[in-house]
Design an enzyme around this catalytic site. Structure first.
Site, mmCIF file in Angstrom:
data_model
loop_
_atom_site.group_PDB
_atom_site.id
_atom_site.type_symbol
_atom_site.label_atom_id
_atom_site.label_comp_id
_atom_site.label_asym_id
_atom_site.label_seq_id
_atom_site.Cartn_x
_atom_site.Cartn_y
_atom_site.Cartn_z
ATOM 1 N N CYS A 196 0.818 -1.218 0.000
ATOM 2 C CA CYS A 196 0.000 0.000 0.000
ATOM 3 C C CYS A 196 0.847 1.263 0.000
ATOM 4 O O CYS A 196 0.320 2.367 -0.108
ATOM 5 C CB CYS A 196 -0.951 -0.006 1.186
ATOM 6 S SG CYS A 196 -2.005 -1.458 1.180
ATOM 7 N N HIS A 222 -9.296 4.138 -0.944
ATOM 8 C CA HIS A 222 -7.937 3.604 -0.846
ATOM 9 C C HIS A 222 -7.639 2.614 -1.979
ATOM 10 O O HIS A 222 -7.580 1.407 -1.772
ATOM 11 C CB HIS A 222 -7.772 2.947 0.531
ATOM 12 C CG HIS A 222 -6.402 2.408 0.814
ATOM 13 N ND1 HIS A 222 -5.250 2.919 0.248
ATOM 14 C CD2 HIS A 222 -5.992 1.378 1.620
ATOM 15 C CE1 HIS A 222 -4.200 2.231 0.691
ATOM 16 N NE2 HIS A 222 -4.622 1.291 1.509
#
Lengths: 382, 382
Positions: free
Chosen positions: A83, A330
């Site tokens: 991420c 996200h």
């Protein structure tokens, strides 16, 4: 090393793009950034993406996107740190421009998650596959372990955790690119589905499609393209053990404090000099701990910081004015670059209803896994 | 930009490592490189890997490997350009050291392919998923299209193609790290299973597990660690269309010639100055075309070059003294770094039975997909 500036940015709406493909959303944000910067060519390109392979069965994304952007021939590389892929790509672009090798570098971040067969499996490859994932734990579980330990140690309340989500949804309601532009209350969070005790659905960032790009160039050339370039004055990256169980203290995020320390040192500033920050609130507990590791508040007081409204718009140190991962969304590989886009807009005074007044120094903090990678960038009005 | 040198290298045996995991082989080669260089720390790390996600369900490889190398805390990033991931990682390390940001950088390449459920599917993600792979073509098919077009246009014979494999197996027989250390004949190739006409099994590089690492530092510090550092004097990268059908001429590899042109320019040398090269012979036809694109022979004469023995050990310009992808093996993400390891050993005079006499300048060429990415590095005895 040459000084480096951001001269343009582009971002897609974050959300569920059922009618657009991975390449569509990347090119949309890239063309927007190119137009914003006013450049007529690109020397090199970096793309942050966590798993084109597992999400949409497409790797080789550097060449793939350069091609569809009509830029075949330029050097183009994909960068992956789970991420934190977007933040890592930004760091690569920063280093390449700083080195003197290239002048105009496009840094993109992208992820198309809604097409995947098994998003939870794909995301879990950011954890330790053999010793964590194999035994059944996924990311909400890992962050729930962190949350429980932290709450016990520092007395953080369930309500304070919820306040992170409430604040970020409020900020997201002011951001036209956010996936969720609706405000929520503490009750919304407390009444949402339990995912991994104590974390509920509204403590978790969503599954998102999205892409974001920025254009970098040497500061000495920046004024040719814009009257308001934004300097990157600090870049810090750090790693920690991949598995949570290998750490001495799971209530801290050592990679975050280390990466921040390195970025502050390069920038020659202190935490109190920062006017606003975009941080990696993949789960509400993450934002609480990160604000401490960045030095915005002392250890154990992150809950009080959000409760007092100090990290809200108008507060002492606004955090996640974009809505953060929780409300803006996200798309994992895109997040680190999207954070830079928000700070760029803020420092240029283009953040509209969510503008932080007199913002001169902004910080981005992008994280991978349960904190095994962290990348911090510090930006300043040039 | 600072001058950059390689001061140490490490490589695992290439082959089928059923009893070792991804992390085992990476750490084995990394420790070997660290010992070879004699460094007592690493400032930063880059790892080339094509698809940890699809091969072994493990992404986030920067932090993952830094952890298992006992180096948690250093910046560590994974770089992906399909089969050119290793070369791309080397380029990132080169840029970081050149920029002045870090002194001691470890560059690794790794792939664990034999554990995968579907290697052909994983590799195919390096091609254009929606317009090529979806319709059923895989890499042997794509390179067969190239081979057929090239043979028709330039009169390359089936036997000349086979000679590439014969030469590389002969070289591989002299390399203790090679997957295949047995010599073969033209008949072996011509009688092997037809994979995609005209390519047969012995025209194709194998599925391999393996890892390779090099340690970089600024040239000015290199003599502190070794009496025989190897300078990286040129780095060039280029891209082409991801899909074969988008190219004007599939008998050329434009990214290869462009990346070479850029590397030659940076190095200030010409093709005739190169003493030996490691090139991306994923299929025999690839080596034929690449030797032309690198300027070792004029266009259309690559077959004659290998037939005359000019690319054999002892010839004018030995190519793939390591055995190349065909015989040394092709753990995709590791290949680009393994090429650098071979050139490093050769320029240090450590290549034993396959040593090229008086080698002073070596070149590596690493390719992704059907030629959509190419990375060239040029190295010289310091």
């Amino acid at each position: 090393m040459r000084e480096v500036a951001i001269i343009g940015a582009g971002i897609t709406k974050f959300g569920e793009h059922w009618r657009k493909s991975l390449r569509d959303i990347f090119v949309e944000s890239a063309l927007m950034a190119i137009k914003d910067a006013g450049v007529d060519h690109i020397d090199s390109m970096y793309v942050g993406c966590m798993s084109g392979g597992l999400f949409v069965a497409q790797e080789h994304l550097g060449a793939f996107f350069a091609d569809y952007l009509g830029q075949s021939s330029i050097p183009a590389v994909r960068v992956e740190s789970a991420c934190a892929s977007g933040g890592s790509a930004l760091r690569m672009g920063f280093i390449e421009v700083a080195s003197g090798l290239s002048d105009i570098v496009l840094v993109g971040g992208v992820e198309k998650m809604t097409d995947a067969e098994d998003v939870t499996f794909a995301l879990a490859t950011a954890a330790e596959q053999e010793y964590e994932v194999f035994h059944g734990i996924t990311f909400p579980g890992l962050y729930a372990l962190i949350a429980n330990a932290y709450m016990k140690k520092y007395g953080l309340t369930r309500e304070q955790l919820a306040m992170v989500a409430v604040k970020n949804h409020k900020h997201g309601s002011l951001n036209p690119y956010a996936q969720f532009q609706s405000e929520i209350t503490i009750e919304t969070v407390l009444n949402s589905t339990l995912v991994a005790d104590p974390l509920r659905l509204m403590d978790c960032s969503p599954v998102t499609d999205g892409s974001a790009c920025v254009i970098l160039c040497p500061l000495e050339l920046a004024k040719k393209y814009t009257d308001t370039p934004v300097k990157i004055i600090g870049s810090g990256m750090a790693t920690d053990t991949i598995a949570l169980h290998s750490r001495k203290d799971i209530t801290s995020l050592r990679a975050v404090s280390l990466s921040a320390e390195r970025a502050y040192k390069m920038a020659g500033i202190k935490p109190e000099d920062v006017d606003l920050a975009e941080v990696h609130d993949c789960f509400t507990i993450a934002e609480i701990i990160i604000t401490e590791e960045l030095g915005f508040v002392e250890k154990g007081k992150g809950g009080i910081l959000v409760e007092k409204g100090e990290t809200s718009l108008g507060g002492r140190i606004p955090v996640n004015t974009s809505g953060g991962l929780k409300a803006k969304g996200h798309p994992v590989g895109a997040t680190g670059v999207a954070q830079a886009v928000e700070i760029f807009y803020q420092l240029q005074g283009r953040a509209d209803k969510r503008q932080v007044k007199n913002a001169r120094i902004g910080l981005t903090q992008n994280m991978g896994g349960s904190g095994a990678s962290s990348v911090v960038h510090i930006m300043e009005v040039a």
